[in-house]
Design an enzyme around this catalytic site. Sequence first.
Site, short mmCIF file in Angstrom:
data_model
loop_
_atom_site.label_atom_id
_atom_site.label_comp_id
_atom_site.label_asym_id
_atom_site.label_seq_id
_atom_site.Cartn_x
_atom_site.Cartn_y
_atom_site.Cartn_z
N TYR A 22 37.86 43.31 40.97
CA TYR A 22 38.17 41.96 40.45
C TYR A 22 36.94 41.08 40.22
O TYR A 22 37.08 39.95 39.74
CB TYR A 22 39.14 41.25 41.39
CG TYR A 22 40.46 42.01 41.54
CD1 TYR A 22 41.30 42.19 40.45
CD2 TYR A 22 40.83 42.56 42.77
CE1 TYR A 22 42.49 42.91 40.58
CE2 TYR A 22 42.02 43.26 42.91
CZ TYR A 22 42.84 43.44 41.80
OH TYR A 22 44.02 44.14 41.93
N HIS A 101 45.89 39.81 33.30
CA HIS A 101 45.36 40.54 34.45
C HIS A 101 43.84 40.60 34.33
O HIS A 101 43.31 40.82 33.24
CB HIS A 101 45.90 41.97 34.51
CG HIS A 101 47.39 42.00 34.63
ND1 HIS A 101 48.04 41.68 35.78
CD2 HIS A 101 48.34 42.24 33.70
CE1 HIS A 101 49.35 41.75 35.58
NE2 HIS A 101 49.57 42.07 34.32
C1 DQA Z 1 46.15 41.96 38.90
C2 DQA Z 1 46.57 43.44 38.80
C3 DQA Z 1 47.71 43.74 39.76
O1 DQA Z 1 48.08 45.10 39.66
C4 DQA Z 1 47.30 43.45 41.18
O2 DQA Z 1 48.40 43.65 42.05
C5 DQA Z 1 46.70 42.11 41.37
C6 DQA Z 1 45.83 41.58 40.33
C7 DQA Z 1 44.90 41.68 38.04
O3 DQA Z 1 44.66 40.50 37.78
O4 DQA Z 1 44.17 42.60 37.67
O5 DQA Z 1 46.85 41.49 42.42
O6 DQA Z 1 47.22 41.17 38.41
#
Ligand code: DQA
Length: 146
Positions: A22, A101
């Site tokens: 992330y 995402h």
């Molecule tokens: C997310 C992707 C999801 O699969 C994950 O559970 C997250 C973050 C993303 O921003 O990449 O918590 O939404």
Amino acid sequence: MKFLVINGVNLNLTGKREKGVYGTATLADINAKISAFCAQNGDSAEFYQSNIEGELVNKLHEAFLNKTCDGILLNAGAFTHYSYALRDAIASIDIPVAEVHISNVHARDEFRHKSVISQVCKGVVCGFGSASYIAAIVGLKETLTK
Ligand code: DQA
């Protein structure tokens, strides 16, 4: 235009958790970037984060009932993959919602390949880090000005 940016479960830890996935930008950093982008274009953004599914549903209802914004960006986190309640809430409102995402969910675990909310969202952006949110604003603006 006014955008509501909703982040769901665990997104408050962005920049602090799983940095390889992330990144290191915190949610506050990402929100500042969105605000600056909006300001450049004469738009504004309101931000909301909750780890509680029902609170996210309530926020969607509030935006609809009180007409608080023109478009919504929603990163529902893991709720994306199984929350029929969020799916129904999005389907219930007449404000366009962009699914966002940070990571490319399709390049990750199998369970992340399925979204139960995509069908009722205007569009989906994933995999561009904080720029996913910016791309979603561009897309929503285009939708809203047509
Ligand atoms: C997310 C992707 C999801 O699969 C994950 O559970 C997250 C973050 C993303 O921003 O990449 O918590 O939404």
